[in-house]
Design a protein around this motif. Sequence first.
Motif, PDB file in Angstrom:
ATOM      1  N   TRP A   1     -92.429 -10.712  66.764  1.00 22.92           N
ATOM      2  CA  TRP A   1     -91.394 -11.261  66.594  1.00 22.92           C
ATOM      3  C   TRP A   1     -90.444 -10.962  67.507  1.00 22.92           C
ATOM      4  CZ3 TRP A   1     -94.208  -8.506  62.976  1.00 22.92           C
ATOM      5  CH2 TRP A   1     -94.853  -9.362  61.836  1.00 22.92           C
ATOM      6  N   MET A   2     -89.333 -11.732  67.852  1.00 19.95           N
ATOM      7  CA  MET A   2     -88.395 -11.459  68.904  1.00 19.95           C
ATOM      8  C   MET A   2     -86.948 -11.933  68.447  1.00 19.95           C
ATOM      9  SD  MET A   2     -90.672 -13.506  71.163  1.00 19.95           S
ATOM     10  CE  MET A   2     -92.184 -12.587  70.568  1.00 19.95           C
ATOM     11  N   THR A   3     -86.088 -11.177  68.801  1.00 17.38           N
ATOM     12  CA  THR A   3     -84.452 -11.420  68.520  1.00 17.38           C
ATOM     13  C   THR A   3     -83.974 -12.472  69.249  1.00 17.38           C
ATOM     14  OG1 THR A   3     -84.495  -9.190  67.181  1.00 17.38           O
ATOM     15  CG2 THR A   3     -82.583 -10.305  67.666  1.00 17.38           C
ATOM     16  N   VAL A   4     -83.220 -13.550  68.663  1.00 15.41           N
ATOM     17  CA  VAL A   4     -82.419 -14.256  69.772  1.00 15.41           C
ATOM     18  C   VAL A   4     -81.017 -14.355  68.833  1.00 15.41           C
ATOM     19  CG1 VAL A   4     -82.120 -16.786  70.063  1.00 15.41           C
ATOM     20  CG2 VAL A   4     -84.284 -15.550  70.554  1.00 15.41           C
ATOM     21  N   VAL A   5     -79.931 -14.259  69.645  1.00 22.60           N
ATOM     22  CA  VAL A   5     -78.421 -14.467  69.141  1.00 22.60           C
ATOM     23  C   VAL A   5     -78.019 -15.592  70.139  1.00 22.60           C
ATOM     24  CG1 VAL A   5     -76.280 -13.532  69.017  1.00 22.60           C
ATOM     25  CG2 VAL A   5     -78.352 -12.184  68.552  1.00 22.60           C
ATOM     26  N   PRO A   6     -77.649 -16.720  69.382  1.00 21.26           N
ATOM     27  CA  PRO A   6     -77.175 -17.880  70.271  1.00 21.26           C
ATOM     28  C   PRO A   6     -75.880 -17.718  71.183  1.00 21.26           C
ATOM     29  CG  PRO A   6     -77.554 -18.532  67.916  1.00 21.26           C
ATOM     30  CD  PRO A   6     -77.514 -16.954  67.822  1.00 21.26           C
TER      31      PRO A   6
END
Length: 313
Positions: free
Chosen positions: A146-151
């Motif tokens: 899993w890896m975090t993304v913030v638009p």
Amino acid sequence: MQRRDFVHQSLLAGGALLTSTVAEAAKGKTDTSSLSEKPFNLDYAFHDGMFKNHGGDDFIEQIKFAHSMGFRSIEDNGMMGRSVDQQKKIGETLAKLGMRMGVFVITSQNWHWKTSLTSGKQEFIDLMIKDCKEAVEVAKRCGAKWMTVVPGNYERSLSHEYQTANVINALRKGSEILEPHGLVMVLEALSDNPDLFLRHTDQTYMICQAVGSPSCKFLFDMYHMQRNEGNIIANIDKTWSETPYFQIGDNPGRNEPGTGEMNYRNIFRHIHSKGYKGILGMEHGNAGKGKEGELALIKAYRDADNFLANPPR
């Protein structure tokens, strides 16, 4: 090497690391014996620095200490900024101890704090593609999924609908890179800044549904969602099909469970009752300082987690 031999050797190695860690802890002045129990009912993931007073500055030693306390996962937002050698060592340590790697932040340049995917500009799409390709290699080294993304920030020159479409299109491109490798970007809705585009559970759920990929899901950070909208348990149920990952933090203060207004005993019990087998990231600080603060944090998790098996009658 036969699989059973590999597993056997891994267990032996993990046991040796655990024995060494407990022995080292015994040399200190603090008694951790009452907290050193079997693994928790849920899988809580700590981050670098959370146990530095017991494990030292070396993250590897912190991992060994946390394992001796029953924790079975880590998360590391800055993993992509670590050296290749460090990434490999962390991955190898986790494998030996039978632990899991939680999220790291997929972006390497903090572009998500600026106007970015919402704008639809090619420069940000290109950076997204570049970072996703790099994240695949990082994930291989440290054993991540899993890896975090913030638009990014709200683009005030465009309507909300156009921004949403731009975000969906960019995330589809990222998902195309991650999906063949079984990796998952998890979108985090935040409360840090009102200029951020992604802020609510229903908004994130809708975007995940629109992207339509197993590689684009929701990171339900309960601290941020408590600040933005509350109604945590009901919103967990509504977004359940798109939520493979949770993060923890009590509010106010963003520290361990039991230090704020949120009833994490009930929240954990609800998540556990739904059969959740994923990771819950400890995305918060320590309310107390030094070794005492770290032990208080572990006790807080034991108290909340033991409630799952022994609720009041």
